[in-house]
Design an enzyme around this catalytic site. Structure first.
Site, PDB file in Angstrom:
ATOM      1  N   SER A 146       0.847  -1.195   0.000  1.00  0.00           N
ATOM      2  CA  SER A 146       0.000   0.000   0.000  1.00  0.00           C
ATOM      3  C   SER A 146       0.879   1.240   0.000  1.00  0.00           C
ATOM      4  O   SER A 146       1.967   1.250   0.583  1.00  0.00           O
ATOM      5  CB  SER A 146      -0.883  -0.019   1.243  1.00  0.00           C
ATOM      6  OG  SER A 146      -1.211   1.296   1.620  1.00  0.00           O
ATOM      7  N   LYS A 147       0.370   2.308  -0.643  1.00  0.00           N
ATOM      8  CA  LYS A 147       1.121   3.562  -0.644  1.00  0.00           C
ATOM      9  C   LYS A 147       1.217   4.126   0.767  1.00  0.00           C
ATOM     10  O   LYS A 147       2.023   4.984   1.043  1.00  0.00           O
ATOM     11  CB  LYS A 147       0.465   4.583  -1.574  1.00  0.00           C
ATOM     12  CG  LYS A 147       0.595   4.165  -3.016  1.00  0.00           C
ATOM     13  CD  LYS A 147       0.268   5.260  -3.990  1.00  0.00           C
ATOM     14  CE  LYS A 147       0.478   4.695  -5.388  1.00  0.00           C
ATOM     15  NZ  LYS A 147       0.107   5.553  -6.446  1.00  0.00           N
ATOM     16  N   ARG A 148       0.353   3.636   1.639  1.00  0.00           N
ATOM     17  CA  ARG A 148       0.367   4.139   3.013  1.00  0.00           C
ATOM     18  C   ARG A 148       1.113   3.211   3.964  1.00  0.00           C
ATOM     19  O   ARG A 148       1.101   3.414   5.168  1.00  0.00           O
ATOM     20  CB  ARG A 148      -1.061   4.357   3.509  1.00  0.00           C
ATOM     21  CG  ARG A 148      -1.658   5.638   2.950  1.00  0.00           C
ATOM     22  CD  ARG A 148      -3.139   5.729   3.212  1.00  0.00           C
ATOM     23  NE  ARG A 148      -3.871   4.691   2.502  1.00  0.00           N
ATOM     24  CZ  ARG A 148      -4.207   4.770   1.229  1.00  0.00           C
ATOM     25  NH1 ARG A 148      -3.888   5.826   0.523  1.00  0.00           N
ATOM     26  NH2 ARG A 148      -4.856   3.792   0.638  1.00  0.00           N
TER      27      ARG A 148
END
Ligand code: GLU
Length: 483
Positions: free
Chosen positions: A252-254
């Site tokens: 995930s980009k997070r």
């Protein structure tokens, strides 16, 4: 035919490490084959565009050394390289498609389309456009256009056909046109959709190999249909393996383990560490070797050694790699990077510090650092005005014989004629002779008193670099405080 590849990010957020991997593989492939690497901005999804993203991309790639031969900022024979500046080009292609009957205006409203989709789902069919507007007569279409009804433009897909894609990494992948249905190529605002724009640009820019993330594989059959409709040769495709997190889920980009590229730059990582790490994310040159310069990667990289299965983003490995590169830096470079971090943190070299102080302090920690920012916490004892002893240090300093050593060292420090690492060593020798203690019992109490910690780098150098005033103050504080 010479190789021409491109990386075509959408400016929808930070430059993410997964995107950089795609850019890097394109760049390395171009270098390996003496080709051209192009950087193009796909900014047609105007509602998702983020202010400043483009600049961040350019800065990030320049910092990493993934330099493009043609494209944004540098220009080239196919300028402009921002898609929103290429609308007239897309328009001419759209007109050609409409004239040849390969595309048609669609007047269905969003509500109608949602209803069609829901009906398909209820009936257990793959949701796809019903073809309602395809069946309108020429006159009906013109009447609606004249009445000012907004419309999108759809590409007509012949049902009942197979689309075969020969992917360099995945081999043959087959799709059915029945699963696709007529798809929108120009939205009602006149802006082309990704699947149309990308083909036009790849055709115009003479792209030979499309190397991109696996998530685009499902878009590829639509794009192949557009190539065929335009009568243009289909480029070679290579869909890179997905990047997974430590739980083998799509990264995930997070994910807290992954930072935007700008953050790695700000923290003072060595850019080649990121390049080297990303090069091995889904590609392997074979053999045991893991550290490669950009030149070596350019010489070795090829798509035949890119794996099909997901590549795990291993943060331990990234840290290991970053440490390999940081510790190999010339000391003066490491110190320069550290001084930038100190500036950001508002830390300064003590005014009375001897010549070369910062380089000497950095040399104490460099081998254990992954980035310049690590220095800020590793070397905090050199910048603290008020020392905090950690629990282990406190316990140790409560011991009578430990206090005797601290006292003896304090006494000698006050009288010392010379303040160097060698002079400190000599003071310890004297105390050893005087008190009959050695090894840990000799050094640990002083270390604990002057640094607040029981572990740390070379003690004699630490004492020298802390300076006599600080050492004397901390030793006396340790003796007078209730620990
Ligand atoms: N703009 C697309 C993206 O950012 C590029 C996809 C492609 O390379 O075709 O994912």
């Amino acid at each position: 035919m010479s190789v021409r590849v491109r990386f075509a990010p959408s400016p929808t957020g930070h430059l993410h490490i997964g995107s950089v991997r795609t850019a890097l593989f394109n760049y390395l492939f171009a270098r390996r084959h003496g080709g051209t690497y192009i950087l193009r901005l796909e900014d047609t999804d105007v509602n998702r565009n983020v202010e400043g993203a483009e600049l961040q991309f350019l800065d990030g790639f320049r910092w990493l050394g993934i330099l493009w031969d043609e494209g944004l900022d540098v220009g080239g024979p196919h300028a402009p390289y921002r898609c929103m500046e290429r609308l007239p080009l897309y328009k001419s292609y759209t007109e050609r498609m409409l004239e040849s009957g390969l595309a048609y205006p669609c007047f269905c409203t969003d509500d109608e389309l949602v209803a069609q989709r829901e009906l398909a789902e209820q009936e257990g069919r793959v949701p796809r456009y019903s073809g309602k507007c395809y069946n309108l007569s020429k006159e009906e279409r013109q009447a609606k256009i004249d009445a000012g009804i907004p419309y999108s433009i759809r590409f007509h897909v012949e049902p009942g056909k197979r689309i075969e894609i020969e992917d360099i990494i995945r081999g043959q992948v087959t799709f059915q046109t029945d699963d696709i249905g007529d798809f929108v190529i120009v939205k009602s605002n006149g802006i082309p959709t990704y699947n149309f724009q990308v083909v036009i640009d790849d055709v115009e820019m003479e792209i030979t190999h499309v190397i991109r993330a696996e998530e685009h594989l499902s878009n590829t059959p639509r794009q192949v249909l557009v190539y065929e409709a335009l009568g243009k040769p289909v480029p070679a495709f290579a869909h890179l393996p997905i990047v997974l997190d430590e739980h083998r889920k799509k990264l995930s980009k997070r994910d807290p383990n992954v930072l935007p590229i700008a953050a790695y730059e700000k923290l003072g990582y060595v850019p080649q560490a990121i390049i080297n790490f990303l090069a091995l994310l889904g590609w392997s040159p074979g053999g045991e070797e893991e550290l490669f310069s950009m030149e070596e990667l350019c010489a070795k990289f090829d798509l035949d050694r890119v794996s099909k299965s997901g590549a795990v983003f291993d943060v331990e490995k990234l840290n290991w790699m970053a440490n390999q590169y940081f510790k190999a830096l010339p000391l003066s470079d490491a110190a320069l990077m550290v001084s930038k971090q100190m500036e950001q943190e508002g830390l300064r070299v003590p005014p009375e510090a001897p010549e070369g102080w910062l380089e000497n302090v950095v040399s104490l920690f460099q081998d254990g650092m992954t980035c310049a920012h690590d220095f800020i916490h590793l070397a905090q004892t050199f910048f603290q005005t008020h020392i905090e002893w950690e629990e282990e240090a406190r316990i140790l300093l409560r011991d009578e014989s430990a206090r005797a050593v601290v006292e003896a060292y304090l006494h000698r420090s006050r009288q010392a004629a010379e303040w160097t690492a060698d002079a400190s060593r000599a003071r310890f020798k004297e105390i050893q002779a005087e008190l009959g203690v050695k090894g840990k019992q000799l050094f640990m109490p002083v270390r604990a008193a002057v640094t607040g910690q029981v572990h740390g780098p070379d003690l004699q150098k630490t004492i020298w670099l802390l300076g006599r005033d600080v050492v004397v103050e901390r030793l006396s504080d340790a003796l007078s405080s209730t620990l």
